[in-house]
Design a protein around this motif. Structure first.
Motif, PDB file in Angstrom:
ATOM      1  N   ILE A 173       0.724  -3.465  15.737  1.00  4.58           N
ATOM      2  CA  ILE A 173       1.392  -3.579  14.433  1.00  4.58           C
ATOM      3  C   ILE A 173       0.339  -3.841  13.361  1.00  4.58           C
ATOM      4  O   ILE A 173      -0.507  -4.728  13.521  1.00  4.58           O
ATOM      5  N   PRO A 174       0.323  -3.087  12.277  1.00  5.03           N
ATOM      6  CA  PRO A 174      -0.694  -3.279  11.235  1.00  5.03           C
ATOM      7  C   PRO A 174      -0.667  -4.687  10.657  1.00  5.03           C
ATOM      8  O   PRO A 174       0.379  -5.350  10.604  1.00  5.03           O
ATOM      9  N   ARG A 175      -1.832  -5.139  10.238  1.00  2.00           N
ATOM     10  CA  ARG A 175      -1.933  -6.440   9.583  1.00  2.00           C
ATOM     11  C   ARG A 175      -1.227  -6.393   8.232  1.00  2.00           C
ATOM     12  O   ARG A 175      -1.096  -5.331   7.625  1.00  2.00           O
ATOM     13  N   LYS A 176      -0.817  -7.539   7.757  1.00  5.53           N
ATOM     14  CA  LYS A 176      -0.193  -7.648   6.436  1.00  5.53           C
ATOM     15  C   LYS A 176      -1.120  -8.404   5.500  1.00  5.53           C
ATOM     16  O   LYS A 176      -1.533  -9.527   5.793  1.00  5.53           O
ATOM     17  N   GLY A 177      -1.432  -7.778   4.369  1.00  2.00           N
ATOM     18  CA  GLY A 177      -2.223  -8.453   3.358  1.00  2.00           C
ATOM     19  C   GLY A 177      -1.339  -9.321   2.486  1.00  2.00           C
ATOM     20  O   GLY A 177      -0.199  -9.629   2.826  1.00  2.00           O
ATOM     21  N   ARG A 178      -1.848  -9.681   1.331  1.00  2.00           N
ATOM     22  CA  ARG A 178      -1.114 -10.572   0.430  1.00  2.00           C
ATOM     23  C   ARG A 178      -0.531  -9.846  -0.774  1.00  2.00           C
ATOM     24  O   ARG A 178       0.133 -10.464  -1.608  1.00  2.00           O
ATOM     25  N   ASN A 179      -0.804  -8.548  -0.892  1.00  2.69           N
ATOM     26  CA  ASN A 179      -0.432  -7.847  -2.125  1.00  2.69           C
ATOM     27  C   ASN A 179       0.624  -6.787  -1.864  1.00  2.69           C
ATOM     28  O   ASN A 179       0.544  -6.041  -0.892  1.00  2.69           O
ATOM     29  N   ASN A 180       1.596  -6.745  -2.763  1.00  3.76           N
ATOM     30  CA  ASN A 180       2.636  -5.720  -2.686  1.00  3.76           C
ATOM     31  C   ASN A 180       3.100  -5.420  -4.100  1.00  3.76           C
ATOM     32  O   ASN A 180       3.784  -6.224  -4.725  1.00  3.76           O
ATOM     33  N   ASP A 181       2.681  -4.261  -4.637  1.00  6.18           N
ATOM     34  CA  ASP A 181       3.067  -3.914  -6.020  1.00  6.18           C
ATOM     35  C   ASP A 181       4.488  -3.382  -6.109  1.00  6.18           C
ATOM     36  O   ASP A 181       4.981  -3.066  -7.184  1.00  6.18           O
TER      37      ASP A 181
END
Length: 616
Positions: free
Chosen positions: A372-380
């Protein structure tokens, strides 16, 4: 019913037409050579089968400027900070304006197919204003706004069938930014140019920009740090141990000191012991983490590092790939994939490739390979991370830069859907006298994502011999060594992009353009050193930054530091979120620049004298 669709670029208009029409459309020329009209039929939910015309613009079709009476030389530069501004059709795009007005005459709805970002929203509003010239019945309630991030067929069909409203808060944020850039840029450009021309220091126009000068400031600051660097000596204790016919170097836990006598005293104390003792040996699992999903800034930084591309070259190549329908929209801050996104179907399309197809197949078939891909902190909340949309054989991509960027996007995506590389880290701790020393070895056991993401390396080191906790060892060598501090490296484009991003200078979509502008204006130059390119300030760029630095502005006001622009970017976000108005944000920002302008005009002799120091 008639629907007029307008795309931001001719290539997007052509691709969307192909999808919505099912390949059955008729083409008509318009007054604009590159912006054709396409007629077809499409069924919109709740409206049935409609007559559709698709046309396009080429970016912004209006420009903001001052009235003619505020032209250069007619008013003092400071008047521009308060002067009226007007938005009018761009003279070079009058044919596009007229085509939109003509096609809108019989339209019941206007569908805006511009890029789903801040600038795209503003361009959509410009299109509406142009359409109203031909059809006064059109209004914001007549606008349909499809949200799309790539040109895959089902994605486009879904966007067309589920349109949203034009976001006027975003439009206001763009208008605020445009007005600040116009007022500040024009006033300071005229002031600087007039001052330096009167002093016979320059002949050309000296252009000021609220993003360009802080960007230049980063380059100048690094250059000064390198130039003014004075190396400083330090001392440390170096030891090595031989076991099993292997010599192992141990690093001092205290690293080093700048006091030679102190290090010698510690060394002499250690010399009272004729041997060392292995305090402990630890062997722990370790990982090399796969990358986060791809953002625009990461794309620009990596292309600069891996391919020596400028930020603009990388973004231009990605834009072409997007317009061809091969990758998703390349301007995004989002570093997490939405949970509903079908990542496995994208992987499946790449199993056919001769370069990475075997790896893609393993992600689909081998237990434990897919991660499962990692999740960063940014979501526009506008666009997903950059990812491949369609499989393309690299041999069919004739442009070298586009080919490299496409392969990078694919490999990055496959790496995101993999598991981390795994290994073991062994650390041996040596006690000699009162001092502690350490040696380590890495054993890579599973490369995993590194098998496809060939831009990174992580490999095993020479393994440590079988040390045992508590064993006594003889030292093969032990001595006090001298070193010296090293200067920082000159600025690279990768570092400059990171600094701009961290300090809020521009957006993910405009960073490349700001760097390109200061290079065009001869404020910086790029120089190849070995395998890399460094960025250096020119005499002109150096003089401008140092001249502004010589003026004593108030706290948090600087024309060469990021404070003011970072504050503006924060206000623009507040406008979009409804927490600030355009009027308030504009008034607050211009007020700060007025103070800076007044002080610059007052201390122009200081500015001139400092500028002279850097001119040959």
């Amino acid at each position: 019913m008639k629907v007029l669709c307008v795309a931001e670029k001719p290539s997007i208009a052509k691709e969307v037409t192909s999808v919505l029409s099912g390949g059955r459309s008729t083409r008509r020329d318009s007054r604009s050579k590159y912006n054709a009209n396409f007629d077809f039929k499409f069924t919109f939910p709740g409206h049935g089968l409609c007559d559709v015309t698709m046309t396009s613009v080429t970016g912004h079709i209006t420009s903001m400027d001052f009235p003619a009476e505020y032209a250069w030389g007619r008013v003092p530069p400071g008047r521009l900070l308060d002067a009226p501004v007007k938005i009018q059709p761009d003279k070079s795009k009058l044919a596009i304006h007229q085509n939109i007005a003509n096609e809108a005459r019989s339209a019941n709805y206007l569908m805006i197919w511009t890029d789903c970002d801040r600038e795209g929203e503003a361009i959509g509003y410009e299109i509406l204003e142009a359409a109203k010239k031909g059809n006064t019945r059109l209004s914001l309630s007549s606008v349909w706004r499809p949200h799309f991030s790539h040109l895959e067929k089902n994605h486009i069909l879904s966007a067309a069938r589920n349109p949203q409203n034009l976001n006027m808060k975003t439009v206001e944020a763009v208008h605020c930014r445009q007005e600040v850039d116009l007022r500040v840029g024009a006033s300071f450009t005229r002031l600087l140019t007039d001052i330096l021309r009167r002093s016979k220091l320059v002949d050309e126009i000296v252009s000021y920009g609220t993003c360009q000068f802080p960007t230049l400031g980063f380059v100048v600051d690094r250059y000064k740090r390198v130039k003014n660097f004075v190396p400083e000596k330090f001392w440390y204790i170096s030891t090595s141990v031989e076991k099993s016919n292997q010599t192992v170097s141990f690093s001092w836990a205290k690293t080093h000191f700048f006091d030679r006598l102190f290090v010698v005293m510690l060394y002499e104390e250690c010399m009272k012991s004729t041997h060392g003792t292995i305090k402990g040996v630890t062997r722990k699992p370790t990982s090399n983490f796969k990358p986060f999903p791809l953002t625009t800034v990461s794309l620009q930084k990596d292309c600069a590092t891996y391919f020596k591309m400028s930020a603009k070259e990388a973004l231009d190549a990605a834009e072409k790939l997007y317009q061809s329908g091969w990758i998703s929209y390349p301007r995004t801050e989002t570093d997490m994939f939405p949970p509903e996104m079908d990542l496995r179907s994208i992987i499946q399309t790449h199993t056919q490739d001769s370069r990475w197809g075997h790896y893609a197949t393993s992600l689909m078939t081998v237990d434990g390979k897919y991660g499962i891909p990692r999740k960063g902190r940014n979501n526009d909340k506008s666009h997903p991370p950059i990812h491949p949309v369609k499989y393309v054989n690299l041999e069919t991509i004739t442009n070298d830069k586009q080919r490299k960027v496409y392969e990078y996007v694919v490999r990055r995506f496959l790496a995101c859907c993999s598991t981390d590389a795994k290994g073991f880290q062994t650390v041996a701790e040596l006690q000699w006298g009162n001092e502690t020393f350490r040696a380590s070895g890495l054993e890579v056991t599973e490369k995993n994502y590194l098998d496809v993401y060939t831009y990174r390396t992580w490999s095993s080191t020479e393994q440590l011999p079988p040390f045992v906790a508590g064993e006594r060892v003889n030292l093969k060598s032990a001595e006090v060594k001298e070193g010296k501090t090293s200067p920082p490296n000159h600025m690279t484009e990768t570092e400059l992009i990171a600094l701009m991003d961290a300090n809020g200078i521009g957006t993910d979509a405009t960073i490349a353009e700001h760097i390109h502008k200061i290079e065009q204006r001869s404020y910086i130059t790029k120089k190849k050193t070995g395998k890399s390119h460094i960025i250096l300030p020119t005499e002109l760029g150096m003089g401008l930054i140092e001249a502004f630095s010589s003026i004593s502005f108030a706290n948090n006001i600087s024309l060469s530091k990021p404070f003011l622009r970072k504050r503006l970017e924060s206000l623009l976000k507040e406008i979009e979120e409804g927490r600030a108005t355009k009027e308030f944000s504009l008034r607050e920002t211009i007020s700060l620049y007025k103070n800076a302008f007044a002080l610059t005009a007052e201390e122009q002799s200081v500015l001139v004298n400092e500028f002279k120091k850097f001119q040959t």
